[in-house]
Design a protein around this motif. Structure first.
Motif, PDB file in Angstrom:
ATOM      1  N   ALA A 164       0.809  -1.224   0.000  1.00 56.03           N
ATOM      2  CA  ALA A 164       0.000   0.000   0.000  1.00 56.03           C
ATOM      3  C   ALA A 164       0.837   1.267   0.000  1.00 56.03           C
ATOM      4  O   ALA A 164       0.300   2.364  -0.153  1.00 56.03           O
ATOM      5  N   GLY A 165       2.157   1.125   0.190  1.00 49.73           N
ATOM      6  CA  GLY A 165       3.028   2.305   0.190  1.00 49.73           C
ATOM      7  C   GLY A 165       3.044   2.996   1.530  1.00 49.73           C
ATOM      8  O   GLY A 165       2.406   2.563   2.502  1.00 49.73           O
ATOM      9  N   ASP A 179       4.822   6.876   3.719  1.00 46.10           N
ATOM     10  CA  ASP A 179       5.630   8.097   3.705  1.00 46.10           C
ATOM     11  C   ASP A 179       6.884   7.884   4.539  1.00 46.10           C
ATOM     12  O   ASP A 179       6.841   7.276   5.626  1.00 46.10           O
ATOM     13  N   SER A 224       7.100  10.306  -0.437  1.00 45.42           N
ATOM     14  CA  SER A 224       6.015   9.335  -0.621  1.00 45.42           C
ATOM     15  C   SER A 224       6.542   8.203  -1.498  1.00 45.42           C
ATOM     16  O   SER A 224       7.034   8.443  -2.617  1.00 45.42           O
ATOM     17  N   ARG A 264       5.472   4.482  -3.129  1.00 48.50           N
ATOM     18  CA  ARG A 264       4.347   3.588  -3.420  1.00 48.50           C
ATOM     19  C   ARG A 264       4.806   2.522  -4.420  1.00 48.50           C
ATOM     20  O   ARG A 264       5.206   2.842  -5.540  1.00 48.50           O
TER      21      ARG A 264
END
Length: 625
Positions: A535-536, A538, A597, A599
């Protein structure tokens, strides 16, 4: 002793007799036939081709040349966005087309651009010869007038600089050619000269917006020729004799103006009177006027800027004195020449006004007027004016001035003055060549071409080229991907790479590092750091980053080969290829914020990230083996 004296006298007498015979042979063959005059003119044009060819072949691509090349490789050749582009206030689709074709044939090679400059200069020289022949006929003085155009330093700067030459040389050729067509139309009434004159005007406008002056110069030449010939109402006569040409050019200018105003969005700046006076002084007293005597003899340069004229004070004073004397003598000794001088001055003034409106500003130095690029086409108008002054009939009563002019009008005197002026021009050419060849960007381009061709295995992150090659004001065309984009023998430019390399200031490809501005925070998971699941997530930074183009180092362990998307704040994310196992990736991202970010794009891909710097790329000192 008496016998020796007799022998010496006999030798002197023989020498005088031989000299008299030589002068007699010269006078018997004077004036030379039209074939001899034409042949001499063609020899001078060939000599100019050799001199200017030597100059240009010693040059290289410079500044705007690289912008033209970069745009040629980035856009389709015949696309509107490529051809109809506002290039620093210039509207020049034909110049872009030539640049595009040249880039296709020989990307980043100087030989083909140099050949286009030589060809355009030859075309301009032949056009000037043609119009001088129409104004003067086969007069013996014609080669002397032509030589002043061929070798004047006034046309040197735009000739040596490809981008400038693609503007200036077609304009010079068009000024002479359309004036010649206008004269032939007035004499013969054949409408084909109206057609060819209109077509040449269209072509010239496609190279340079200043070509709007072409039909006005042609009209002025016809009217002035009629005036010096004694025609009543010369302006009306010029209008009537060339009406098809003037109407055709008027229609062309109207259509062109509509396109120009839709494409070009440059603001004109009106300088203060004191600024305007300084521009005129630098452009006239330190630029055009010394060039009339073959100056400036000396050039100054602040790399990466182009050379500008720095004539000695004595030359400036002498040039103004010669101009003043020429004005006085022609007004006193020739009939109906006042408007010829007015027209020559008006053309130079129009060139300087155009320069001030387009180029003056708070950061503009007055030396820009001494670069001669903005007044180079005045050379055509000046030699046309000189030809018209010669064509004008003498006044019947010259009084005391008449006997003084006899020696001045003799062939030996004219030849001697022409030789002196050409020698002066050639010296200015030599000193200009020395200054122009000191192009710091040339070595960078050559080294970069070789280095990129030797190391094609790893993609490169984009970077600005050397400041001596293109300054940041040229962005985005100062980026290496734009400048070297036309090359086929090079590595790919990408937004990420597995090995960080960069071009140093000399053009060598070297290993590079990231100078950290911030760091990604080390995660707390033992044996992993920061885990990025399907889902990735930060990755926090050690502090916020201002909006900029940053390079991030990803120290990762990937579960499988795949791709991840990396972004910074609202900036566009970048897809980064990753390999299974422990590796590094260097990512160029644009944005601002306090976290990266990350992902995964590939299904099932997971990452472990360690701490890494985020900052700017700094070239190292170690060359790539």
């Amino acid at each position: 002793m008496g016998a020796d004296a007799v022998t010496v006298d006999t030798q002197r007498a023989s020498t005088v007799t031989a000299q008299s015979d030589a002068v007699g042979r010269l006078l018997r063959t004077w004036p030379p036939s039209p074939r001899v005059v034409l042949g001499t003119a063609l020899v001078l044009i060939a000599a100019q081709a050799v001199v200017r060819g030597s100059l240009v072949l010693g040059g290289n691509l410079y500044w705007d040349d690289l912008i033209l090349i970069g745009r040629s490789s980035a856009m389709p050749l015949l696309s509107p966005e490529f051809l109809f582009y506002d290039h620093d206030g210039h509207f020049m689709p034909a110049a872009f087309l030539v640049a595009g074709v040249t880039t296709m044939l020989a990307p980043l090679q100087w030989s083909v651009p140099a050949a286009t400059l030589i060809a355009l200069q030859l075309l301009a020289a032949l056009a000037v010869l043609r119009v001088l022949w129409l104004v003067l006929g086969p007069r013996p003085v014609l080669p002397a007038v032509l030589a002043l155009y061929l070798f004047t330093p006034l046309t040197l700067p735009p000739f040596a600089w490809w981008a400038a030459g693609l503007n200036s040389l077609p304009l010079q050729a068009a000024l002479a050619w359309v004036a010649g067509d206008a004269l032939l139309l007035a004499r013969t009434g054949r409408r084909r000269y109206a057609l060819t004159g209109t077509v040449v005007t269209v072509v010239a406008l496609a190279f340079f917006e200043k070509s709007v002056l072409v039909p006005f110069v042609a009209f002025a030449v016809v009217a002035l020729a009629a005036r010096v010939d004694g025609t009543r109402s010369p302006v009306l006569a010029a209008w009537r004799s060339g009406r098809p040409l003037w109407l055709g050019c008027g229609a062309v200018l109207g259509a062109w103006a509509a396109v120009y105003l839709a494409v070009v969005d440059s603001e004109l700046r009106f300088p203060a009177p004191a600024e305007a006076a300084m521009f005129v002084h630098h452009g006239t007293s330190l630029g055009v006027v010394p060039a009339l005597l073959g100056g400036p003899w000396r050039w100054e340069r602040w790399p990466p800027g182009p050379p500008w004229a720095i004539p000695p004070t004595g030359l400036v004073v002498a040039a103004w004195a010669v101009v003043a004397l020429a004005v006085v003598l022609t007004l006193r000794c020739k009939q109906r020449t006042g408007w010829v001088w007015v027209t020559m001055v008006a053309y130079v003034a129009a060139s300087e006004v155009a320069m001030m409106l387009a180029r003056s500003g708070p950061d503009t130095v007055y030396e820009i007027a001494q670069s001669l690029r903005y007044t180079s086409d005045s050379a055509v108008m000046l030699v046309l004016g000189l030809a018209l002054l010669i064509r004008a009939p003498r006044r019947p009563d010259l009084g005391r001035v008449g006997p003084l002019l006899q020696p001045v009008s003799t062939p030996p005197f004219v030849a001697a003055i022409t030789a002196l002026l050409v020698t002066s021009c050639l010296w200015s050419t030599v000193t200009f060549a020395r200054s122009w060849e000191a192009n710091p960007g040339a070595g960078y381009l050559a080294a970069a071409r070789d280095s990129l061709a030797e190391h094609r295995d790893v993609p490169l992150l984009d970077q600005p080229v050397s400041l001596m090659t293109l300054l940041p004001v040229a962005a985005p065309w100062n980026m290496a991907s734009r400048v070297f984009g036309p090359l086929t023998d090079r590595p790919a430019f990408a937004s990420s790479t597995s090995e960080l390399r960069a071009l140093d200031q000399s053009g060598r490809l070297v290993s590079a590092t990231v100078d950290p501005t911030r760091w990604t925070v080390q995660g707390q998971e033992p044996g992993c750091g920061t885990r990025i699941g399907p889902a990735g997530g930060d990755v926090p930074l050690s502090g916020p980053l201002m909006i900029w183009e940053w390079t991030a180092v990803l120290n990762y362990h990937a579960s499988v080969d795949g791709t991840v998307s990396v972004g910074l704040g609202a900036g566009a994310p970048v897809d980064v290829p990753v390999r299974a196992g422990l590796h590094q990736a260097f990512v160029r991202i644009y944005g601002t914020g306090s976290a990266l970010s990350v992902r995964p794009v590939t299904p099932g891909l997971e990452l472990c990230l360690g701490s890494g710097p985020v900052g700017v790329v700094v070239p190292g000192t170690e060359a790539i083996p």
